[in-house]
Design a protein around this motif. Structure first.
Motif, short mmCIF file in Angstrom:
data_model
loop_
_atom_site.label_atom_id
_atom_site.label_comp_id
_atom_site.label_asym_id
_atom_site.label_seq_id
_atom_site.Cartn_x
_atom_site.Cartn_y
_atom_site.Cartn_z
N ASP A 190 28.32 -12.67 32.30
CA ASP A 190 29.47 -12.51 31.75
C ASP A 190 29.68 -12.57 30.22
N ALA A 191 28.85 -13.47 29.49
CA ALA A 191 28.68 -13.22 28.08
C ALA A 191 28.29 -11.67 27.61
N ILE A 192 27.20 -11.24 28.40
CA ILE A 192 26.81 -9.81 28.11
C ILE A 192 27.71 -8.76 28.31
N LEU A 193 28.47 -9.01 29.44
CA LEU A 193 29.56 -7.86 29.66
C LEU A 193 30.89 -8.13 28.59
N GLU A 194 31.24 -9.14 28.29
CA GLU A 194 32.08 -9.48 27.14
C GLU A 194 31.62 -8.71 25.98
N ARG A 195 30.50 -8.90 25.53
CA ARG A 195 29.91 -8.28 24.37
C ARG A 195 29.98 -7.08 24.28
N ALA A 196 29.37 -6.36 25.48
CA ALA A 196 29.22 -4.87 25.77
C ALA A 196 30.61 -3.99 25.72
N ASN A 197 31.84 -5.26 26.04
CA ASN A 197 33.19 -4.45 25.86
C ASN A 197 33.69 -4.18 24.52
N HIS A 198 33.01 -4.74 23.56
CA HIS A 198 33.26 -4.55 22.06
C HIS A 198 32.46 -2.81 21.82
N PRO A 199 33.07 -2.16 21.62
CA PRO A 199 32.54 -0.73 21.40
C PRO A 199 31.46 -0.25 20.18
N VAL A 200 31.09 -1.08 19.46
CA VAL A 200 30.08 -0.94 18.58
C VAL A 200 28.68 -1.92 18.80
N TYR A 201 27.62 -1.24 18.66
CA TYR A 201 26.41 -1.98 18.92
C TYR A 201 25.43 -1.56 17.57
N GLY A 202 26.04 -2.09 16.57
CA GLY A 202 25.24 -1.89 15.39
C GLY A 202 24.04 -3.02 15.00
N ASP A 246 5.63 -7.27 10.21
CA ASP A 246 5.39 -6.51 11.27
C ASP A 246 6.70 -6.19 12.07
N ASN A 247 7.99 -6.54 11.39
CA ASN A 247 9.23 -5.87 11.96
C ASN A 247 9.47 -6.78 13.39
N SER A 248 9.13 -7.77 13.37
CA SER A 248 9.25 -8.52 14.72
C SER A 248 10.25 -9.75 14.80
N ASP A 249 11.19 -9.91 13.40
CA ASP A 249 11.99 -10.82 13.12
C ASP A 249 13.43 -10.60 13.21
N SER A 250 13.82 -9.28 14.01
CA SER A 250 15.06 -9.14 13.89
C SER A 250 15.50 -9.07 15.54
N CYS A 251 17.06 -8.95 15.84
CA CYS A 251 17.12 -9.24 17.26
C CYS A 251 18.04 -8.08 17.48
N ASN A 252 18.24 -7.76 18.93
CA ASN A 252 18.97 -6.79 19.37
C ASN A 252 20.30 -7.29 19.61
N VAL A 253 21.13 -6.53 19.94
CA VAL A 253 22.79 -6.78 20.04
C VAL A 253 23.02 -7.65 20.82
N PHE A 254 22.34 -7.65 21.91
CA PHE A 254 22.61 -8.70 23.22
C PHE A 254 21.81 -9.89 23.31
N ALA A 255 20.55 -9.90 22.42
CA ALA A 255 19.96 -11.12 22.55
C ALA A 255 20.18 -12.41 22.40
N THR A 256 21.02 -12.54 21.20
CA THR A 256 21.71 -13.89 20.77
C THR A 256 22.42 -14.05 21.79
N THR A 257 23.31 -13.45 22.29
CA THR A 257 24.44 -13.78 23.08
C THR A 257 23.90 -14.31 24.58
N ALA A 258 22.85 -13.63 24.98
CA ALA A 258 22.03 -13.92 26.07
C ALA A 258 21.49 -15.32 26.04
N VAL A 259 20.99 -15.67 24.86
CA VAL A 259 20.48 -17.04 24.76
C VAL A 259 21.25 -18.23 24.52
N ILE A 260 22.43 -17.84 23.92
CA ILE A 260 23.47 -18.83 23.63
C ILE A 260 24.07 -19.13 25.32
N ALA A 261 24.39 -18.09 25.97
CA ALA A 261 24.82 -18.41 27.21
C ALA A 261 23.92 -19.07 28.12
#
Length: 389
Positions: A46-58, A256-271
């Motif tokens: 549900d949290a991912i779908l809600e975030r996906a409904n926002h039309p910008v994934y920057g 190493d460029n391994s400290d950034s997150c994708n647009v859905f990752a934090t949403t999934a972890v928090i949920a």
């Protein structure tokens, strides 16, 4: 089993979804890689779908709410106090370990692991031009224990040890006493200890794992990716109370460029941590029942294979030594003869060659199918080898 609210019975067709487990190899029933075939917790979807409904994934920042979710989870479930200042975000446990190897050891250094153990530990050490040093676990009477005399001697030769707790593939939760002895020996020899605790939530019901207590030389790697089957979002943290080590790790992970997150990752972890606790508790009941099904089946239908007793993870370690067939040969035979893919024990170290690893995080329909294929494969192998079973 207690009343189950969530759906752990539906068989979901994962083929043609670019799924590593089901699409990378053309096997009928893959029971190898450590991901689950259950529907994700509804709160996460549900949290991912809600975030996906926002039309910008920057580009995305890591919010304080993610660290607070980690802090609340370990406080509630394990009575372990953490603070945001002691954490660093990473795209995954193994990328974190790779970065730590690069910034905390030198090329050619030996790094200690306890075999049989997660095979990627070998790769990440060797690919960084370091050398593996094994403290082989002792297997006696169907159980594993640590060879502390050997560990003491070998820690004197290394700068870093990688611990797996709960241990993959044997499914063992290390006791507080074991962890204390490991900690004492690492302090004695001035060794940095990395504790991979990614399977920590997946214990038998009413059992809790023992987190490694904070110490100046201890770094813990944590993630909900196994517990909630969200590895595809690539998210984890590193936790240590040693600020000097943490600063070095943060710098290396940034390089190493391994400290950034994708647009859905934090949403999934928090949920997961804030809204999916009930789902996880039910999952543990389901996995425990699956373990009992395997245990009973092997005892009654296939006693030539022994289940190594375990109290954590959904990965079962099967003792196939009575078959007297190398694990790679046995694994390949099951795939070609039955379409069943179990991991060969040799992949986890030389002392794993009498074993297979079986992933049981699936609906019971698939589990029982896999057990039937395992028996049929062993019987076919017996015919070919003229009387082993």
């Amino acid at each position: 089993m207690k009343n189950i609210k969530y759906d752990f019975e539906s068989v979901i067709d994962r083929k043609s979804t670019n799924c590593l487990k089901w699409d990378f190899f053309d096997d009928d029933l893959p029971m190898w890689v450590a991901d689950m075939d259950f529907k994700v917790a509804p709160a996460i979807q549900d949290a991912i779908l809600e975030r996906a409904n926002h039309p910008v994934y920057g580009y995305t920042i890591v919010p304080d709410e993610l660290f607070e979710a980690y802090i609340g989870w370990w406080d509630r479930r394990y009575d372990l106090k953490m603070s945001k200042e002691d954490m660093a975000y990473s795209i995954g446990v193994m990328p974190s370990i790779s970065s730590m190897i690069r910034c905390l050891t030198g090329e050619g250094d030996e790094i200690l692991i306890q075999s049989p153990v997660y095979h990627v530990f070998y790769y990440v050490i060797e690919d960084n031009n370091r050398r593996v040093l094994e403290n082989e676990l002792i297997y006696e009477n169907g159980q594993y224990r640590i060879d502390f005399d050997d560990l003491d001697e070998k820690l004197s030769r290394v700068k870093m040890m990688i611990l797996c707790n709960p241990h993959n593939p044997i499914g063992k939760i290390w006791s507080k006493e074991d962890l204390e002895r490991i900690g004492e020996l690492c302090r004695k020899h001035d060794v940095i200890l990395i504790s991979d605790e990614i399977h920590c939530d997946l214990t038998d019901p009413a059992i809790k794992y023992n987190p490694f207590e904070a110490d100046d030389n201890v770094i813990r790697c944590l993630s909900p990716s196994k517990s909630f089957n969200i590895a595809g979002f690539q998210s984890s943290i590193v936790h240590t109370t040693n600020n000097e080590l943490l600063d070095k790790i943060k710098t290396q992970m940034h390089i190493d460029n391994s400290d950034s997150c994708n647009v859905f990752a934090t949403t999934a972890v928090i949920a997961a941590y804030n809204d999916s606790e009930e789902w996880l508790d039910e999952l543990k009941e389901v996995i425990y029942e699956n373990k009992q099904i395997v245990k009973d089946y092997l005892s009654c239908e296939l006693p030539v294979i022994k289940l190594v007793e375990c109290d954590a993870t959904y990965l079962l370690w099967l003792d196939c030594s009575d078959l007297k067939v190398p694990s790679k040969v046995l694994s390949e035979f099951l795939r070609t003869n039955q379409g069943l893919f179990l991991s060969a024990g040799i992949d986890f170290g030389k002392n794993g060659d009498n074993f297979l690893r079986m992933n049981i995080a699936c609906p019971q329909k698939l589990l029982k199918d896999g057990l039937g294929r395992l028996k049929a494969g062993v019987m076919a192998l017996n015919i070919i080898n003229k009387g082993l079973y």
